[in-house]
Design a protein around this motif. Structure first.
Motif, short mmCIF file in Angstrom:
data_model
loop_
_atom_site.label_atom_id
_atom_site.label_comp_id
_atom_site.label_asym_id
_atom_site.label_seq_id
_atom_site.Cartn_x
_atom_site.Cartn_y
_atom_site.Cartn_z
N LYS A 129 -2.32 30.39 43.89
CA LYS A 129 -1.76 30.72 42.58
C LYS A 129 -1.66 29.43 41.79
O LYS A 129 -0.75 28.63 42.00
CB LYS A 129 -0.40 31.40 42.75
CG LYS A 129 -0.48 32.72 43.51
CD LYS A 129 0.88 33.36 43.70
CE LYS A 129 0.77 34.67 44.47
NZ LYS A 129 2.10 35.30 44.68
N GLN A 130 -2.61 29.23 40.92
CA GLN A 130 -2.78 27.94 40.26
C GLN A 130 -2.36 27.97 38.79
O GLN A 130 -2.54 28.97 38.10
CB GLN A 130 -4.24 27.49 40.38
CG GLN A 130 -5.24 28.55 39.98
CD GLN A 130 -6.57 28.40 40.69
OE1 GLN A 130 -7.39 27.60 40.27
NE2 GLN A 130 -6.79 29.18 41.74
N GLN A 131 -1.78 26.87 38.37
CA GLN A 131 -1.33 26.74 36.98
C GLN A 131 -1.68 25.34 36.50
O GLN A 131 -1.36 24.35 37.15
CB GLN A 131 0.18 26.95 36.89
CG GLN A 131 0.75 26.79 35.49
CD GLN A 131 0.43 27.97 34.59
OE1 GLN A 131 0.95 29.05 34.80
NE2 GLN A 131 -0.42 27.78 33.61
N TYR A 132 -2.35 25.27 35.35
CA TYR A 132 -2.76 23.98 34.79
C TYR A 132 -2.14 23.80 33.40
O TYR A 132 -2.14 24.72 32.59
CB TYR A 132 -4.28 23.90 34.66
CG TYR A 132 -5.03 24.25 35.92
CD1 TYR A 132 -5.20 23.30 36.93
CD2 TYR A 132 -5.55 25.53 36.12
CE1 TYR A 132 -5.88 23.62 38.09
CE2 TYR A 132 -6.22 25.86 37.27
CZ TYR A 132 -6.39 24.90 38.26
OH TYR A 132 -7.05 25.23 39.42
N PHE A 133 -1.64 22.61 33.17
CA PHE A 133 -1.19 22.22 31.83
C PHE A 133 -2.03 21.02 31.40
O PHE A 133 -2.01 19.97 32.05
CB PHE A 133 0.29 21.83 31.84
CG PHE A 133 1.23 22.98 32.07
CD1 PHE A 133 1.75 23.70 31.00
CD2 PHE A 133 1.58 23.35 33.36
CE1 PHE A 133 2.61 24.76 31.21
CE2 PHE A 133 2.45 24.41 33.58
CZ PHE A 133 2.96 25.12 32.50
N PHE A 134 -2.78 21.20 30.32
CA PHE A 134 -3.60 20.12 29.80
C PHE A 134 -3.02 19.69 28.45
O PHE A 134 -3.09 20.42 27.46
CB PHE A 134 -5.06 20.56 29.64
CG PHE A 134 -5.70 20.95 30.96
CD1 PHE A 134 -5.58 20.12 32.07
CD2 PHE A 134 -6.41 22.13 31.08
CE1 PHE A 134 -6.15 20.47 33.29
CE2 PHE A 134 -7.00 22.48 32.29
CZ PHE A 134 -6.87 21.65 33.39
N LEU A 135 -2.43 18.51 28.46
CA LEU A 135 -1.76 17.98 27.27
C LEU A 135 -2.63 16.90 26.64
O LEU A 135 -3.15 16.03 27.33
CB LEU A 135 -0.40 17.39 27.67
CG LEU A 135 0.46 16.79 26.55
CD1 LEU A 135 0.91 17.87 25.58
CD2 LEU A 135 1.67 16.07 27.15
N GLU A 136 -2.77 16.95 25.34
CA GLU A 136 -3.56 15.96 24.62
C GLU A 136 -2.91 15.68 23.27
O GLU A 136 -2.53 16.60 22.55
CB GLU A 136 -5.00 16.45 24.44
CG GLU A 136 -5.88 15.59 23.56
CD GLU A 136 -5.92 14.13 23.98
OE1 GLU A 136 -5.82 13.26 23.08
OE2 GLU A 136 -6.03 13.85 25.19
N LYS A 137 -2.80 14.42 22.95
CA LYS A 137 -2.11 14.00 21.72
C LYS A 137 -2.89 14.39 20.46
O LYS A 137 -2.32 14.87 19.48
CB LYS A 137 -1.88 12.49 21.77
CG LYS A 137 -1.21 11.92 20.54
CD LYS A 137 -1.02 10.42 20.68
CE LYS A 137 -0.41 9.81 19.43
NZ LYS A 137 -0.23 8.34 19.57
N LYS A 138 -4.21 14.18 20.48
CA LYS A 138 -5.01 14.37 19.28
C LYS A 138 -5.58 15.79 19.20
O LYS A 138 -6.16 16.29 20.16
CB LYS A 138 -6.15 13.36 19.24
CG LYS A 138 -5.67 11.91 19.12
CD LYS A 138 -6.85 10.96 18.99
CE LYS A 138 -6.38 9.52 18.82
NZ LYS A 138 -7.51 8.58 18.67
N LYS A 139 -5.43 16.40 18.04
CA LYS A 139 -5.91 17.77 17.84
C LYS A 139 -7.42 17.88 18.04
O LYS A 139 -7.91 18.83 18.65
CB LYS A 139 -5.52 18.28 16.45
CG LYS A 139 -5.91 19.74 16.20
CD LYS A 139 -5.49 20.19 14.82
CE LYS A 139 -5.81 21.68 14.62
NZ LYS A 139 -7.24 21.99 14.78
N ALA A 140 -8.17 16.91 17.51
CA ALA A 140 -9.63 16.95 17.63
C ALA A 140 -10.05 16.91 19.09
O ALA A 140 -10.99 17.61 19.50
CB ALA A 140 -10.25 15.78 16.86
N ASN A 141 -9.37 16.10 19.88
CA ASN A 141 -9.68 16.03 21.31
C ASN A 141 -9.38 17.35 22.01
O ASN A 141 -10.14 17.83 22.85
CB ASN A 141 -8.88 14.91 21.98
CG ASN A 141 -9.28 13.53 21.49
OD1 ASN A 141 -10.24 13.38 20.75
ND2 ASN A 141 -8.54 12.52 21.92
#
Length: 438
Positions: free
Chosen positions: A99-111
């Motif tokens: 049961k996997q959960q990923y959070f991908f955080l990125e500062k820049k909207k374009a990225n």
């Protein structure tokens, strides 16, 4: 490497990936794979919960030096977990589910837009908002919200891995790292930093002192000690016995700077994070002046052991070298700047392994003199001061056992001949203790 090199735009090719970044990905994915295998070795375990937070996710795609497309860490992580689940199921009679959960955080909207589009092209969009959460923002401002989401779906004891592949040395302050361990006690952190940022930091601490005052301020240390229970010995300045603001005038080798970083800042990072175990290594890329420092922080020795095994397996990957700057033995103590500036590097090659063996074979009997110790407790006590993992130590102890320099007793009193367990008591035979200095 500047931030501009890591900008993504939907109408432009992705940035080029450097060899040390490929090596970092190898460490992440190998660790996640072995981590899952280790915690699910019992075939009766039906499912496993894992949360992975990539706090500086980027756009998820690069170009290699020969213009080939190369997936970034978010995709590599997802692929690794799903492939590991498949591999485990190939050996099971009953279905095993991660049961996997990923959070991908990125500062820049374009990225983040580029990452979202790339995940969609790979048909991972069906997992959006269920397994995969994409979030824009700065880690220092958003981490509490991410932890809250984790706690709402699971509980505080969930296994969570935070990958903090930050640009500099100030994007993930010590206070944030402490707070992660406080809110999620079973979490782990894989932290990477550019070596030149750290060297600049040591040479000119005023650059980032607002973010990390603990390194230099005794009063700040006392405040943290009272408030959060962190135990300090000395500030970095006191321990170096040098004026940090004069260090930039001292002409020393690159090895000396790396020795300072690992032996002093590493100890402080462990203390400030409240992590019980740490694993520090340098990643040095061929034809690159931007070496990386990678450190794994956790509160359980099993995780530390798995990460050490991974480093042995992936060391000197392609055009990237992996080094550990520290003493080969686990009795070594820092005794002054002269010792530090003459420190030896450990390159995870056969030569280093042989030198480590000689040192440890001498130290194990000394450590156990008049102090019988369970093998698991022994490893917990020495783990932070050695590149050796449990299997390496077991090999040493089997040799000492053959030479009758050790005695190993199981919890039921049985004499152990080969298979060493964590609960086994390791001790020096009585006749040998008679000849040891008291």
């Amino acid at each position: 490497m500047s931030k501009k090199e890591y900008d993504w735009n939907l109408d432009e090719p992705p940035p080029r990936i450097k060899p040390h970044s490929i090596a970092k990905q190898k460490v992440y994915t190998e660790y996640i794979k072995e981590y899952i295998h280790t915690l699910n070795s019992n075939p009766l375990i039906p499912n496993f919960n894992i949360v992975i937070v990539d706090a500086f996710a980027g756009g998820g795609e690069y170009l290699t030096q020969d213009n080939q497309r190369h997936n970034g860490s978010p995709i590599k992580i997802i692929e690794t977990v799903k492939a590991t689940e498949k591999t485990i199921n190939e050996t099971r009679k009953k279905q095993f589910t991660i049961k996997q959960q990923y959070f991908f955080l990125e500062k820049k909207k374009a990225n983040l837009d580029y990452l979202k589009n790339h995940l969609k092209n790979l048909e991972y969009d069906k997992f959006f908002d269920t397994e995969i959460v994409l979030q824009q923002g700065e880690f220092e401002k958003e981490y509490k919200n991410i932890i809250k989401q984790i706690q709402q779906k699971y509980n505080e004891n969930v296994r969570a891995i935070f990958i903090l592949d930050q640009y500099g040395y100030t994007d993930a302050p010590f206070s944030v790292i402490r707070d992660i361990f406080r809110r999620l006690p079973k979490s782990e952190i894989i932290l990477t930093m550019a070596v030149d940022h750290l060297i600049d930091y040591i040479r000119d601490p005023e650059q980032t002192i607002d973010k990390h005052p603990e390194l230099f301020d005794n009063q700040k240390q006392e405040e943290i000690k009272v408030k959060e229970g962190v135990q300090f010995q000395k500030t970095l300045k006191d321990k170096l016995d040098l004026d940090l603001r004069e260090l930039s005038d001292i002409k020393k080798t690159e090895r000396a700077w790396r020795g300072i970083i690992e032996n002093l800042l590493m100890e402080k990072l462990q203390l400030f994070s409240n992590a019980k175990f740490y694993t520090p290594f340098f990643l040095s890329a061929e034809n690159s002046h931007r070496d990386m420092w990678l450190v794994h922080l956790s509160n359980h020795s099993q995780a530390r052991n798995v990460m050490t095994q991974v480093h042995w397996r992936v060391a000197n990957h392609d055009k990237t070298k992996m080094n550990h700057y520290g003493m080969l033995g686990f009795h070594g103590k820092y005794e002054g700047a002269d010792q530090l500036f003459n420190i030896e590097d450990f390159s995870f090659d056969q030569r280093s392994k042989e030198k480590m063996k000689v040192k440890h074979m001498e130290e194990i009997p000394q450590f156990l003199h008049n102090k019988p110790t369970a093998f698991g407790d022994f490893y917990n006590q020495v783990a932070n001061n050695t590149p050796a993992d449990k299997e390496i130590f077991k090999g040493y102890m089997k040799e000492l056992l053959q030479h009758k320099e050790l005695k190993i007793v199981g919890k039921e009193g049985e004499i152990r001949r080969s298979d060493i367990k964590d609960s086994d008591i390791i001790q020096i035979p009585p006749q040998m203790n008679l000849f040891k200095p008291r």
